[in-house]
Scaffold this motif. Structure first.
Motif: not given
Length: 269
Positions: A11-34
């Protein structure tokens, strides 16, 4: 929960959360801010980030973006048994960039998932195998790199937030959300940085604000108590006695009264 590999836009609107599993995020196209527990950065052009379980993270995609996301529970096959050492990847959040061999593997992985998905859901065991290879390759590259240090809490910005909400009930969860941290990590980092708990710090801000009003205005004590977040006048008086050893009325009668040293009885509450 099994490991899951998916390709989605963020989503291009800022979101936030936490979850009980690990995560890896890799950009395939475009950009994301964390922003992951205070560690901020951007991913684009086959760079990515590691989000450990139970870490509050804020994120937003930019324009047309597509991200490869691996969801990895702590008991995933890729993180247990012979592969248990790979769980160390999630000791702390971090950002990384794929080298050429990993880019080739990522291209294979996305094609493999896409091709198998045309016949229905990709078998979970096959997703685990693909995830294990990616994690093992990342671990080989990142294991000897120290995770980056955490950003310090911006106390000046936090002071402004506290002062703006001084007449309201301020919860530690509110302060943690403002600092983009989970409550647990915020409290730990705050105490390490200031030597105080968030509660002690807020009380100090309330007392400082009430002292300013006592010496610079003719407002009644009941109104000063309300403006600085004390439930009633007697609560303000009790806080002054515990912190400074005298009631607030004494400060008004004798403005030169020193109140710079607080009593630990109040701050230890």
């Amino acid at each position: 929960m099994n490991s899951a590999i998916r390709q989605i836009p963020l989503d291009t609107a800022t979101q936030h959360h936490a979850h009980d599993y690990h995560q890896i995020v890799i950009a395939l196209e475009g950009r994301a801010d964390f922003d992951i527990e205070g560690l901020g950065g951007s991913i684009e052009g086959f760079s990515g980030c590691i989000v450990p379980a139970n870490h509050m993270h804020y994120y937003a995609g930019t324009g047309n973006n597509r991200q490869l996301i691996l969801d990895l529970p702590a008991d995933a096959l890729a993180l247990t048994g012979h592969h248990h050492e790979l769980a160390r990847l999630f000791d702390a959040p971090r950002f990384f960039t794929l080298d050429t061999p990993l880019k080739h593997y990522l291209a294979f992985l996305t094609q493999e998932i896409g091709q198998l998905a045309t016949d229905g859901p990709v078998p979970s065991l096959h997703q685990e195998r693909l995830a294990t290879t990616l994690l093992g390759s990342l671990y080989t590259r990142l294991a000897n790199e120290a995770p980056p240090g955490h950003r310090r809490i911006d106390l000046q910005a936090l002071d402004r937030y506290i002062d703006d909400h001084l007449s309201s009930r301020i919860k530690v969860a509110d302060l943690a959300a403002f600092a983009c941290l989970s409550e647990t990590h915020f409290t730990e980092r705050f105490r390490a940085q200031t030597g105080l708990s968030p509660w002690q710090y807020v009380i100090q801000r309330r007392l400082e604000a009430s002292r300013h009003l006592l010496t610079r205005s003719h407002l009644p004590l009941s109104e000063i108590a309300a403006l600085t977040g004390f439930s009633h006048q007697s609560a303000l008086s009790r806080a002054y006695r515990q912190a400074y050893g005298h009631p607030p009325s004494q400060l008004r009668r004798h403005p030169s009264t020193k109140t710079l040293t607080t009593n630990s009885k109040l701050l230890d509450r």
